[in-house]
Design a protein around this motif. Structure first.
Motif, PDB file in Angstrom:
ATOM      1  N   LEU A 142       0.834  -1.203   0.000  1.00 28.71           N
ATOM      2  CA  LEU A 142       0.000   0.000   0.000  1.00 28.71           C
ATOM      3  C   LEU A 142       0.871   1.255   0.000  1.00 28.71           C
ATOM      4  CD1 LEU A 142      -2.934   0.850  -0.017  1.00 28.71           C
ATOM      5  CD2 LEU A 142      -2.957   0.651   2.461  1.00 28.71           C
ATOM      6  N   GLU A 143       1.947   1.240   0.759  1.00 30.03           N
ATOM      7  CA  GLU A 143       2.876   2.375   0.776  1.00 30.03           C
ATOM      8  C   GLU A 143       3.505   2.599  -0.600  1.00 30.03           C
ATOM      9  OE1 GLU A 143       5.540   1.233   3.907  1.00 30.03           O
ATOM     10  OE2 GLU A 143       4.212   1.975   5.480  1.00 30.03           O
ATOM     11  N   VAL A 144       3.865   1.516  -1.280  1.00 28.67           N
ATOM     12  CA  VAL A 144       4.447   1.626  -2.625  1.00 28.67           C
ATOM     13  C   VAL A 144       3.426   2.238  -3.587  1.00 28.67           C
ATOM     14  CG1 VAL A 144       5.302   0.289  -4.607  1.00 28.67           C
ATOM     15  CG2 VAL A 144       6.106  -0.246  -2.295  1.00 28.67           C
ATOM     16  N   ILE A 145       2.185   1.801  -3.489  1.00 26.22           N
ATOM     17  CA  ILE A 145       1.129   2.337  -4.356  1.00 26.22           C
ATOM     18  C   ILE A 145       0.952   3.833  -4.120  1.00 26.22           C
ATOM     19  CG2 ILE A 145      -1.383   2.341  -4.702  1.00 26.22           C
ATOM     20  CD1 ILE A 145      -1.224  -0.747  -4.440  1.00 26.22           C
ATOM     21  N   VAL A 146       0.899   4.234  -2.866  1.00 26.47           N
ATOM     22  CA  VAL A 146       0.732   5.657  -2.545  1.00 26.47           C
ATOM     23  C   VAL A 146       1.903   6.467  -3.100  1.00 26.47           C
ATOM     24  CG1 VAL A 146       0.665   7.330  -0.653  1.00 26.47           C
ATOM     25  CG2 VAL A 146      -0.740   5.266  -0.536  1.00 26.47           C
ATOM     26  N   GLU A 147       3.119   5.973  -2.918  1.00 29.02           N
ATOM     27  CA  GLU A 147       4.296   6.677  -3.447  1.00 29.02           C
ATOM     28  C   GLU A 147       4.206   6.837  -4.960  1.00 29.02           C
ATOM     29  OE1 GLU A 147       7.786   4.544  -2.177  1.00 29.02           O
ATOM     30  OE2 GLU A 147       7.358   4.898  -0.061  1.00 29.02           O
ATOM     31  N   ASN A 148       3.830   5.764  -5.650  1.00 26.10           N
ATOM     32  CA  ASN A 148       3.731   5.816  -7.112  1.00 26.10           C
ATOM     33  C   ASN A 148       2.648   6.794  -7.564  1.00 26.10           C
ATOM     34  OD1 ASN A 148       5.826   4.004  -7.533  1.00 26.10           O
ATOM     35  ND2 ASN A 148       4.488   2.243  -7.735  1.00 26.10           N
ATOM     36  N   LEU A 149       1.506   6.774  -6.904  1.00 24.78           N
ATOM     37  CA  LEU A 149       0.421   7.676  -7.288  1.00 24.78           C
ATOM     38  C   LEU A 149       0.760   9.131  -6.965  1.00 24.78           C
ATOM     39  CD1 LEU A 149      -2.720   5.591  -6.266  1.00 24.78           C
ATOM     40  CD2 LEU A 149      -1.900   6.077  -8.582  1.00 24.78           C
ATOM     41  N   GLU A 150       1.426   9.364  -5.844  1.00 23.55           N
ATOM     42  CA  GLU A 150       1.778  10.730  -5.463  1.00 23.55           C
ATOM     43  C   GLU A 150       2.790  11.355  -6.421  1.00 23.55           C
ATOM     44  OE1 GLU A 150       2.984  10.481  -1.348  1.00 23.55           O
ATOM     45  OE2 GLU A 150       0.951  10.899  -0.655  1.00 23.55           O
ATOM     46  N   ARG A 151       3.651  10.542  -6.993  1.00 19.60           N
ATOM     47  CA  ARG A 151       4.630  11.062  -7.950  1.00 19.60           C
ATOM     48  C   ARG A 151       3.947  11.590  -9.207  1.00 19.60           C
ATOM     49  NH1 ARG A 151       7.339   6.686  -7.114  1.00 19.60           N
ATOM     50  NH2 ARG A 151       6.932   5.902  -9.187  1.00 19.60           N
ATOM     51  N   GLY A 152       2.822  10.991  -9.576  1.00 16.53           N
ATOM     52  CA  GLY A 152       2.055  11.469 -10.713  1.00 16.53           C
ATOM     53  C   GLY A 152       2.606  11.099 -12.075  1.00 16.53           C
ATOM     54  N   ASP A 153       3.557  10.185 -12.135  1.00 14.65           N
ATOM     55  CA  ASP A 153       4.129   9.816 -13.431  1.00 14.65           C
ATOM     56  C   ASP A 153       3.634   8.465 -13.937  1.00 14.65           C
ATOM     57  OD1 ASP A 153       5.440   8.223 -11.619  1.00 14.65           O
ATOM     58  OD2 ASP A 153       7.463   8.695 -12.309  1.00 14.65           O
ATOM     59  N   VAL A 154       2.543   7.981 -13.351  1.00 13.68           N
ATOM     60  CA  VAL A 154       1.966   6.701 -13.752  1.00 13.68           C
ATOM     61  C   VAL A 154       0.849   6.983 -14.765  1.00 13.68           C
ATOM     62  CG1 VAL A 154       0.794   4.630 -12.910  1.00 13.68           C
ATOM     63  CG2 VAL A 154       2.479   5.762 -11.464  1.00 13.68           C
ATOM     64  N   PRO A 155       0.821   6.263 -15.889  1.00 11.30           N
ATOM     65  CA  PRO A 155      -0.254   6.463 -16.875  1.00 11.30           C
ATOM     66  C   PRO A 155      -1.635   6.251 -16.241  1.00 11.30           C
ATOM     67  CG  PRO A 155       1.461   5.029 -17.757  1.00 11.30           C
ATOM     68  CD  PRO A 155       1.768   5.237 -16.307  1.00 11.30           C
ATOM     69  N   LEU A 156      -2.635   6.906 -16.803  1.00 13.31           N
ATOM     70  CA  LEU A 156      -3.983   6.890 -16.237  1.00 13.31           C
ATOM     71  C   LEU A 156      -4.526   5.481 -16.020  1.00 13.31           C
ATOM     72  CD1 LEU A 156      -6.488   8.383 -15.289  1.00 13.31           C
ATOM     73  CD2 LEU A 156      -7.253   8.460 -17.675  1.00 13.31           C
ATOM     74  N   GLU A 157      -4.463   4.632 -17.030  1.00 19.21           N
ATOM     75  CA  GLU A 157      -5.005   3.271 -16.891  1.00 19.21           C
ATOM     76  C   GLU A 157      -4.304   2.505 -15.778  1.00 19.21           C
ATOM     77  OE1 GLU A 157      -7.652   1.671 -18.241  1.00 19.21           O
ATOM     78  OE2 GLU A 157      -8.141   3.643 -19.063  1.00 19.21           O
ATOM     79  N   GLN A 158      -2.993   2.641 -15.699  1.00 20.55           N
ATOM     80  CA  GLN A 158      -2.239   1.959 -14.642  1.00 20.55           C
ATOM     81  C   GLN A 158      -2.579   2.562 -13.279  1.00 20.55           C
ATOM     82  OE1 GLN A 158       2.031   2.021 -15.083  1.00 20.55           O
ATOM     83  NE2 GLN A 158       2.334   0.577 -13.418  1.00 20.55           N
ATOM     84  N   SER A 159      -2.794   3.868 -13.232  1.00 20.83           N
ATOM     85  CA  SER A 159      -3.187   4.523 -11.978  1.00 20.83           C
ATOM     86  C   SER A 159      -4.491   3.948 -11.454  1.00 20.83           C
ATOM     87  CB  SER A 159      -3.353   6.032 -12.185  1.00 20.83           C
ATOM     88  OG  SER A 159      -2.134   6.643 -12.453  1.00 20.83           O
TER      89      SER A 159
END
Length: 84
Positions: free
Chosen positions: A22-39
């Motif tokens: 869950l922490e990894v997911i939050v970090e990835n989403l907060e960075r904002g560099d994940v494509p929309l579908e993957q987000s």
């Protein structure tokens, strides 16, 4: 640094494993560099991980008990811990 989101059944994870994911997911989403579908996909996994963690915490809370003492101060049993 972008960390990988693990796949697999959430129900098989320990609390610590689920929380780390869950922490990894939050970090990835907060960075904002994940494509929309993957987000959207990792957000949904995050929701499943959150629910799993809550379930495990509730189970742990149910096991926590407080010791009842007699008037003399000796332990005489246990009762469920108040949720408040």
């Amino acid at each position: 640094m972008k960390q990988e989101i693990q796949k697999g059944d959430v129900a098989t994870l320990s609390f610590e494993q689920a929380l780390k994911q869950l922490e990894v997911i939050v970090e990835n989403l907060e960075r904002g560099d994940v494509p929309l579908e993957q987000s959207i996909d990792i957000y949904e996994r995050g929701e499943a991980l959150k629910k799993h963690c809550e379930k495990l915490l509730k189970a742990a809370e149910a096991k926590v008990e407080k010791i009842q003492l007699s008037e003399g101060g000796t332990p005489e049993g246990v009762e469920p811990l108040d949720s408040e």
